[in-house]
Design an enzyme around this catalytic site. Structure first.
Site, short mmCIF file in Angstrom:
data_model
loop_
_atom_site.label_atom_id
_atom_site.label_comp_id
_atom_site.label_asym_id
_atom_site.label_seq_id
_atom_site.Cartn_x
_atom_site.Cartn_y
_atom_site.Cartn_z
N HIS A 1 0.70 -1.31 -0.08
CA HIS A 1 0.03 -0.02 0.17
C HIS A 1 0.71 1.20 -0.02
O HIS A 1 0.70 2.12 -0.68
CB HIS A 1 -0.87 0.17 1.34
CG HIS A 1 -1.82 -0.93 1.34
ND1 HIS A 1 -2.04 -1.80 2.47
CD2 HIS A 1 -3.01 -1.39 0.61
CE1 HIS A 1 -2.95 -2.73 2.42
NE2 HIS A 1 -3.63 -2.55 1.23
N LYS B 1 -17.89 -6.56 8.79
CA LYS B 1 -16.49 -7.34 8.85
C LYS B 1 -15.91 -6.72 9.70
O LYS B 1 -15.35 -5.55 10.03
CB LYS B 1 -16.01 -6.99 7.42
CG LYS B 1 -15.00 -8.36 7.15
CD LYS B 1 -14.74 -8.32 5.66
CE LYS B 1 -13.21 -8.23 5.37
NZ LYS B 1 -13.00 -7.81 4.02
N ARG C 1 -2.47 -6.09 -8.38
CA ARG C 1 -1.11 -7.11 -8.02
C ARG C 1 -0.99 -8.08 -8.95
O ARG C 1 0.24 -8.51 -9.38
CB ARG C 1 -1.33 -7.49 -6.71
CG ARG C 1 -1.30 -6.77 -5.37
CD ARG C 1 -1.78 -7.40 -4.00
NE ARG C 1 -3.12 -7.51 -4.27
CZ ARG C 1 -4.00 -7.67 -3.19
NH1 ARG C 1 -3.59 -7.86 -2.20
NH2 ARG C 1 -5.11 -7.32 -3.37
N SER D 1 -3.03 -7.38 3.24
CA SER D 1 -3.15 -7.67 4.51
C SER D 1 -3.37 -8.97 5.08
O SER D 1 -2.92 -9.19 6.52
CB SER D 1 -4.18 -6.31 4.81
OG SER D 1 -3.73 -5.25 4.28
P1 ADP Z 1 -9.71 -4.01 -0.03
O1 ADP Z 1 -10.23 -4.76 0.82
O2 ADP Z 1 -10.63 -2.81 -0.43
O3 ADP Z 1 -9.32 -4.72 -1.32
P2 ADP Z 1 -7.00 -3.58 0.75
O4 ADP Z 1 -6.67 -2.53 2.07
O5 ADP Z 1 -6.90 -4.91 0.65
O6 ADP Z 1 -8.50 -3.20 0.55
O7 ADP Z 1 -6.43 -2.72 -0.49
C1 ADP Z 1 -6.50 -1.40 -0.98
C2 ADP Z 1 -5.87 -1.43 -2.51
O8 ADP Z 1 -4.62 -1.52 -2.34
C3 ADP Z 1 -6.68 -2.39 -3.17
O9 ADP Z 1 -6.47 -1.64 -4.53
C4 ADP Z 1 -5.78 -3.35 -3.57
O10 ADP Z 1 -5.63 -4.00 -4.82
C5 ADP Z 1 -4.53 -2.70 -3.29
N1 ADP Z 1 -3.32 -3.35 -2.64
C6 ADP Z 1 -3.22 -4.12 -1.65
N2 ADP Z 1 -2.24 -4.90 -1.68
C7 ADP Z 1 -1.20 -4.37 -2.52
C8 ADP Z 1 0.05 -4.55 -2.91
N3 ADP Z 1 0.73 -5.51 -2.15
N4 ADP Z 1 0.66 -3.90 -3.86
C9 ADP Z 1 -0.21 -3.05 -4.51
N5 ADP Z 1 -1.58 -2.86 -4.38
C10 ADP Z 1 -2.10 -3.44 -3.35
#
Ligand code: ADP
Length: 160
Positions: free
Chosen positions: A16, A40, A89, A127
């Site tokens: 992120h 959630k 990703r 995450s």
């Molecule tokens: P959500 O639950 O909405 O997917 P996340 O917190 O998991 O929220 O992710 C927020 C954003 O960051 C999403 O667009 C996700 O694809 C992106 N993202 C998550 N992990 C990574 C990563 N390792 N590299 C790049 N983008 C990521």
């Protein structure tokens, strides 16, 4: 141009942060928006997630950090119809992201979704993976900001 980067950020990872810093260099204004999802129960509370983002991005006070509830598209309309930024990703992200982007476009055609491709260093990272490794006291030090590593250690020591 203003962009919002929405997500759960439970917790924020280096994947992120990589997207956030690259986006901050491209857009005049960037808001990281933590989704409040009442259905959630996450590992971290919304306040904790916001604090971890604030701490991890404290050297970049120009990056705004907020939370929102309800539909992303309604929140974006209230913010003046910024671009919605999402990270990609792998191909596996694509189908779901495409569905979300099209649904949002259907609701408000003034709001565009843009995608930024993950740094390959972090393209395996999520995450949920971090939560799993940390639950077993695994080493996540190069995958999350230092504040998150500390918070995970405390969280799992407390036994949740
Ligand atoms: P959500 O639950 O909405 O997917 P996340 O917190 O998991 O929220 O992710 C927020 C954003 O960051 C999403 O667009 C996700 O694809 C992106 N993202 C998550 N992990 C990574 C990563 N390792 N590299 C790049 N983008 C990521």
């Amino acid at each position: 141009m203003h962009a919002i980067y929405p997500g759960s950020f439970d917790p924020v990872t280096m994947g992120h942060i990589d997207i956030i810093l690259r986006a901050a260099a491209q857009f005049d204004e960037l808001t990281v928006a933590v989704l409040i999802n009442h259905n959630k129960k996450g590992l971290f509370t919304i306040e904790e997630r916001l604090d971890l983002l604030r701490e991890s991005l404290k050297e970049y006070p120009e990056i705004k950090i907020e939370s929102f509830s309800g539909l992303l598209i309604d929140y974006a309309a209230k913010k003046g119809e910024p671009v919605i930024l999402r990270g990609l990703r792998a191909i596996s992200d694509f189908e779901n992201e495409m569905q979300l982007a099209l649904a949002n476009k259907n609701s408000n055609r003034n709001i565009e979704t843009l995608f930024m491709v993950s740094n390959p260093k972090y393209s395996f990272l999520s995450s949920s993976l971090i939560r799993e490794i940390a639950a077993f006291q695994g080493d996540v030090s190069n995958l999350v900001p230092p504040a998150v590593e500390k918070a995970l250690r405390l969280k799992y020591k407390e036994g949740l």
